[in-house]
Design an enzyme around this catalytic site. Structure first.
Site, PDB file in Angstrom:
ATOM      1  CG  LEU A   1       2.468  28.605  21.180  1.00  0.00           C
ATOM      2  CD1 LEU A   1       2.503  29.572  22.367  1.00  0.00           C
ATOM      3  CD2 LEU A   1       1.645  29.187  20.040  1.00  0.00           C
ATOM      4  CG  ASP A   2       7.020  28.368  15.412  1.00  0.00           C
ATOM      5  OD1 ASP A   2       6.754  27.150  15.327  1.00  0.00           O
ATOM      6  OD2 ASP A   2       6.799  29.189  14.512  1.00  0.00           O
ATOM      7  NE  ARG A   3      14.984  27.546  21.800  1.00  0.00           N
ATOM      8  CZ  ARG A   3      16.063  26.785  21.890  1.00  0.00           C
ATOM      9  NH1 ARG A   3      16.413  26.015  20.870  1.00  0.00           N
ATOM     10  NH2 ARG A   3      16.787  26.775  22.975  1.00  0.00           N
TER      11      ARG A   3
ATOM     12  CB  THR B   1       5.663  31.927  19.107  1.00  0.00           C
ATOM     13  OG1 THR B   1       6.096  31.994  17.755  1.00  0.00           O
ATOM     14  CG2 THR B   1       4.297  32.566  19.232  1.00  0.00           C
TER      15      THR B   1
ATOM     16  NE  ARG C   1       9.011  31.883  12.474  1.00  0.00           N
ATOM     17  CZ  ARG C   1       9.873  30.949  12.897  1.00  0.00           C
ATOM     18  NH1 ARG C   1       9.448  29.922  13.635  1.00  0.00           N
ATOM     19  NH2 ARG C   1      11.144  31.059  12.588  1.00  0.00           N
TER      20      ARG C   1
END
Length: 254
Positions: free
Chosen positions: A53-55, A57, A165
């Site tokens: 997961l992105d930072r 998120t 995104r």
């Protein structure tokens, strides 16, 4: 302590908070907290990250407790046997539902070095979305006297880097709080007027066959913190599945 959503002898799922990296990275050499190391220390055993997961998120993040299970789960993700559900707040009013079919070139992840992200050709990427709620706020942004926002349920059918995104930016409805692909003016509205500092993207649910038993498994991360407070403040809780809300969440009828 990282909140554990599910654990057995093969898998563990945590509710990753926004702002936490999954892996150590050369892109942020000063960071000392990573989900992988924190969970390893918390459980006292080695863990294997299955996906990322992105930072910014939050939500469901899966780890395997053995390399064998990690291989099975990686194959499960690659073969698109994992059903993924996210929540996001975006600028504007997208259609009630739709599918974004827009190929993406590979880009840098939050925990990747430059030499890991060189893919010259675009890869197929598909995201389905459903609009759950909308609101118009009496705050001028750019040339418009009011600002409009929507709550979306997102279901990525592929797993490209920053897919959600980038796809939301592609249809001109960027995610609020996204400082890379979003709109600074709208991000400022949410920070200054609604006290929300984070990116409003959360992985709320994963469904997949268990890597050993094959039985269907659903892991849910109920909304929490800033995201939950925002949804409550905008009176959007009634639009969400009950499982995606914690006990005691404020609903429209109080």
């Amino acid at each position: 302590m990282l909140p554990i959503l599910f654990r057995d002898e093969h898998l563990v799922a945590i509710d990753k908070p926004a702002g936490l990296l999954v892996h150590r990275t050369v892109l942020d050499a000063h960071e000392r907290r990573f989900a992988l190391q924190m969970l390893r220390d918390q459980l006292g055993c080695h863990v294997y990250a299955i996906h990322r997961l992105d930072r910014g998120t939050s939500g469901v993040l899966l780890f395997a407790l053995s390399s064998e299970v990690a291989r099975v789960m990686n194959k499960t993700f690659t073969q698109r046997q994992v059903e993924k559900h996210y929540l996001a707040v975006v600028r504007g009013y997208p259609p009630l539902q739709g599918e974004i079919d827009h190929a993406l070139r590979r880009c840098f992840g939050d925990d990747e070095a430059d030499d890991e992200a060189a893919t010259p050709t675009a890869q197929q990427a598909i995201t389905r979305y459903r609009r759950l709620a909308t609101i118009e706020l009496p705050h001028a942004v750019d040339p418009y006297p009011h600002s409009r926002y929507a709550l979306l349920e997102l279901a990525p059918l592929s797993g490209r880097r920053h897919q959600l995104r980038r796809h939301l930016k592609h249809i001109a409805h960027p995610i609020i709080g996204d400082t890379t692909y979003g709109k600074a003016a709208h991000n400022r509205v949410f920070r200054a007027l609604l006290g929300c500092q984070r990116m409003l993207l959360a992985c709320t649910e994963l469904r997949f066959p268990h890597p050993v038993s094959g039985m269907p498994l659903t892991v849910v991360a109920p909304l929490a913190g800033e995201f939950l407070r925002l949804v409550e403040r905008l009176q959007w809780t009634a639009t969400l599945p009950r499982a995606w809300l914690p006990a005691g969440a404020v609903t429209a009828d109080g």
